[in-house]
Design a protein around this motif. Structure first.
Motif, PDB file in Angstrom:
ATOM      1  N   ASP A  67      -4.024  -0.818  -4.546  1.00 28.23           N
ATOM      2  CA  ASP A  67      -3.588  -2.115  -5.053  1.00 28.23           C
ATOM      3  C   ASP A  67      -2.113  -2.287  -4.706  1.00 28.23           C
ATOM      4  N   VAL A  68      -1.814  -3.256  -3.879  1.00 27.56           N
ATOM      5  CA  VAL A  68      -0.439  -3.499  -3.451  1.00 27.56           C
ATOM      6  C   VAL A  68       0.136  -4.776  -4.082  1.00 27.56           C
ATOM      7  N   THR A  69      -0.476  -5.210  -5.170  1.00 30.93           N
ATOM      8  CA  THR A  69      -0.060  -6.445  -5.830  1.00 30.93           C
ATOM      9  C   THR A  69       1.442  -6.465  -6.117  1.00 30.93           C
ATOM     10  N   HIS A  70       1.965  -5.394  -6.669  1.00 36.33           N
ATOM     11  CA  HIS A  70       3.374  -5.340  -7.060  1.00 36.33           C
ATOM     12  C   HIS A  70       4.131  -4.245  -6.310  1.00 36.33           C
TER      13      HIS A  70
ATOM     14  N   LYS B 223       4.926  -0.881  -0.060  1.00 32.92           N
ATOM     15  CA  LYS B 223       3.621  -0.692   0.604  1.00 32.92           C
ATOM     16  C   LYS B 223       3.255  -1.935   1.399  1.00 32.92           C
ATOM     17  N   ARG B 224       3.571  -3.123   0.895  1.00 37.50           N
ATOM     18  CA  ARG B 224       3.302  -4.363   1.639  1.00 37.50           C
ATOM     19  C   ARG B 224       4.118  -4.389   2.923  1.00 37.50           C
ATOM     20  N   ASP B 225       5.381  -3.982   2.849  1.00 35.23           N
ATOM     21  CA  ASP B 225       6.222  -3.911   4.060  1.00 35.23           C
ATOM     22  C   ASP B 225       5.624  -2.936   5.062  1.00 35.23           C
ATOM     23  N   TRP B 226       5.152  -1.796   4.573  1.00 37.60           N
ATOM     24  CA  TRP B 226       4.518  -0.815   5.454  1.00 37.60           C
ATOM     25  C   TRP B 226       3.274  -1.402   6.120  1.00 37.60           C
TER      26      TRP B 226
END
Length: 86
Positions: A34-37, A41-44
Motif C-alpha cells: 500500500d503506497v497510499t501515504h 515508495k511512489r517516487d521509486w
C-alpha cells in the motif's frame, strides 16, 4: 514454479482491487504494498516503471504495468505463462 508477484496500490483505487481480484481468481499469491501515504515508495515506482499511476504490477521483478496491461496480457494468453501457470 510460480512467479513472484508484487502489486503496488493505494487504498482508494478500484483498478488496484480489480488487479488483485484477477490474481486471486487465478489462485496466485502476491505481495501487496500500500503506497497510499508512502511518497518515497511512489517516487521509486515512477523511477522503476516510468508511470505515476497505480496499480503497478511486477512479475519476477519485471514491471508489467497496471490493471489494463495485465488484463491485456491475460486476453492474449500470455499472463498465465508469465505467472508460471502454463
Amino acid at each position: 514454479m510460480a512467479a513472484k508477484v508484487e502489486i503496488y496500490s493505494t487504498n482508494y483505487c478500484p483498478y488496484c482491487r480489480a488487479a488483485e481480484r484477477l490474481l486471486d481468481n487465478k489462485g496466485i499469491d502476491y505481495q501487496a504494498y500500500d503506497v497510499t501515504h508512502d511518497s518515497a515508495k511512489r517516487d521509486w515506482l515512477v523511477k522503476a516503471t516510468g508511470r505515476t499511476t497505480v496499480p503497478q504490477v511486477f512479475i519476477d521483478g519485471k514491471p508489467i504495468g497496471g490493471f489494463a496491461d495485465m488484463q491485456a496480457l491475460d486476453r492474449q494468453g500470455r499472463l498465465n505463462t508469465m505467472l508460471g501457470l502454463a
